[in-house]
Design an enzyme around this catalytic site. Structure first.
Site, PDB file in Angstrom:
ATOM      1  N   LYS A  70      -7.084  23.240  12.774  1.00 54.82           N
ATOM      2  CA  LYS A  70      -8.101  23.642  11.799  1.00 54.82           C
ATOM      3  C   LYS A  70      -7.498  24.671  10.856  1.00 54.82           C
ATOM      4  O   LYS A  70      -6.527  25.340  11.201  1.00 54.82           O
ATOM      5  CB  LYS A  70      -9.321  24.207  12.529  1.00 54.82           C
ATOM      6  CG  LYS A  70     -10.050  23.112  13.297  1.00 54.82           C
ATOM      7  CD  LYS A  70     -11.391  23.552  13.819  1.00 54.82           C
ATOM      8  CE  LYS A  70     -12.010  22.436  14.624  1.00 54.82           C
ATOM      9  NZ  LYS A  70     -13.197  22.875  15.369  1.00 54.82           N
ATOM     10  N   ASP A  85      -7.631  25.508  17.267  1.00 51.78           N
ATOM     11  CA  ASP A  85      -8.758  26.001  16.467  1.00 51.78           C
ATOM     12  C   ASP A  85      -8.500  27.478  16.179  1.00 51.78           C
ATOM     13  O   ASP A  85      -7.808  27.830  15.224  1.00 51.78           O
ATOM     14  CB  ASP A  85     -10.044  25.747  17.237  1.00 51.78           C
ATOM     15  CG  ASP A  85     -11.291  26.185  16.490  1.00 51.78           C
ATOM     16  OD1 ASP A  85     -11.166  26.704  15.376  1.00 51.78           O
ATOM     17  OD2 ASP A  85     -12.403  26.031  17.027  1.00 51.78           O
ATOM     18  N   GLU A  96      -0.907  19.471  22.746  1.00 48.51           N
ATOM     19  CA  GLU A  96      -2.290  19.955  22.623  1.00 48.51           C
ATOM     20  C   GLU A  96      -3.098  18.982  21.779  1.00 48.51           C
ATOM     21  O   GLU A  96      -2.569  18.341  20.867  1.00 48.51           O
ATOM     22  CB  GLU A  96      -2.292  21.312  21.892  1.00 48.51           C
ATOM     23  CG  GLU A  96      -2.315  22.518  22.807  1.00 48.51           C
ATOM     24  CD  GLU A  96      -3.714  22.849  23.311  1.00 48.51           C
ATOM     25  OE1 GLU A  96      -4.590  21.959  23.346  1.00 48.51           O
ATOM     26  OE2 GLU A  96      -3.922  24.011  23.681  1.00 48.51           O
ATOM     27  N   ARG A 110     -14.910  11.442  24.571  1.00 43.03           N
ATOM     28  CA  ARG A 110     -13.447  11.507  24.693  1.00 43.03           C
ATOM     29  C   ARG A 110     -12.808  10.138  24.497  1.00 43.03           C
ATOM     30  O   ARG A 110     -11.660  10.030  24.101  1.00 43.03           O
ATOM     31  CB  ARG A 110     -13.042  12.015  26.091  1.00 43.03           C
ATOM     32  CG  ARG A 110     -13.368  13.476  26.354  1.00 43.03           C
ATOM     33  CD  ARG A 110     -12.672  13.934  27.632  1.00 43.03           C
ATOM     34  NE  ARG A 110     -13.217  15.147  28.197  1.00 43.03           N
ATOM     35  CZ  ARG A 110     -12.863  16.388  27.835  1.00 43.03           C
ATOM     36  NH1 ARG A 110     -11.962  16.565  26.892  1.00 43.03           N
ATOM     37  NH2 ARG A 110     -13.404  17.436  28.399  1.00 43.03           N
ATOM     38  N   ASP A 168     -13.983  16.311  23.377  1.00 40.07           N
ATOM     39  CA  ASP A 168     -15.357  16.057  23.837  1.00 40.07           C
ATOM     40  C   ASP A 168     -16.371  16.990  23.207  1.00 40.07           C
ATOM     41  O   ASP A 168     -16.033  18.058  22.679  1.00 40.07           O
ATOM     42  CB  ASP A 168     -15.433  16.276  25.356  1.00 40.07           C
ATOM     43  CG  ASP A 168     -15.407  17.762  25.726  1.00 40.07           C
ATOM     44  OD1 ASP A 168     -14.488  18.471  25.259  1.00 40.07           O
ATOM     45  OD2 ASP A 168     -16.309  18.218  26.442  1.00 40.07           O
TER      46      ASP A 168
END
Ligand code: IMP
Length: 199
Positions: A150, A122, A118, A184, A178
């Protein structure tokens, strides 16, 4: 304030400061060499952990395309690669947890060692959905590598075994990530000038 003064101490800014992206980038959180160094460390761990085994890397498109390519090159293991594409409903900077599979794996994963790759965790909702979905297919093992996380996303049920970096609770772009399909192809992880979101 100039780009390079905002980004003091983050390594070689020269390429980005003169690039087409420079006016959009607020600051660099993790530069390209730092990413590569961390991926080499994680790859060494993975190489040791799966020694003697066949590993299937499952990249989550689109964000994980860069980390997949670089990680795979650092692994000293026989690996196969496959990709899934998922879309999370929500606003452009927040996911809602409702996930749709846009592209599924090409092969069965029953009895395989699977490592999900991944870009960023988040809220963790996308990963939670994916893990539940893949676990139902009966892999021999199922682990996760996330380049970024995060704060607060490290919930035990998410089982991110290999984590690159923790980033603050801000929206980041680059190295696969992005904003509105752009940025990206930056080789670093950066934050955007607020004006970009207002466009
Ligand atoms: P989650 O479900 O909230 O964990 O979000 C997962 C997906 O949302 C990631 O795989 C990214 O594609 C996207 N995402 C989350 N945070 C960011 C960010 O800061 N920048 C770019 N994409 C992000």
């Amino acid at each position: 304030m100039t780009l390079s003064s905002r980004r003091d101490g983050v390594g070689n800014d020269d390429d980005l400061a003169t690039s087409v992206f420079s006016k959009d980038i607020e600051g660099v959180l993790i530069d390209g060499p730092q990413i590569q160094a961390r991926l080499r460390e994680l790859a060494a761990e993975i190489t040791a952990d799966y020694a003697g085994e066949q590993l299937l890397l499952v990249g989550v498109l689109k964000g994980a395309f860069m980390v997949m390519a670089d990680l795979a090159r650092h692994l000293d293991l026989p690996v196969e690669v496959d990709f899934m594409a998922v879309s999370s409903y929500g606003s452009s900077t927040k996911t809602s947890g409702v996930v749709r599979i846009l592209k599924d794996l090409e092969r069965e994963i029953a009895d395989r060692h699977v490592l999900v790759v991944e870009d960023i965790v988040d809220s963790g909702l996308t990963l939670k959905y994916l893990l539940r979905n893949l676990a139902d297919r009966g892999p021999r093992s199922l682990e996760v590598l996330a380049l970024l996380a995060k704060p607060g996303s490290a919930r035990p049920e998410l089982r991110v075994r290999y984590q690159g970096f923790e980033v603050p609770n801000v929206f980041v772009v680059g190295y696969g990530l992005d904003y509105a399909e752009r940025y990206r192809n930056l080789d670093c992880i950066a934050t955007l000038e607020p004006a970009v979101y207002a466009d």
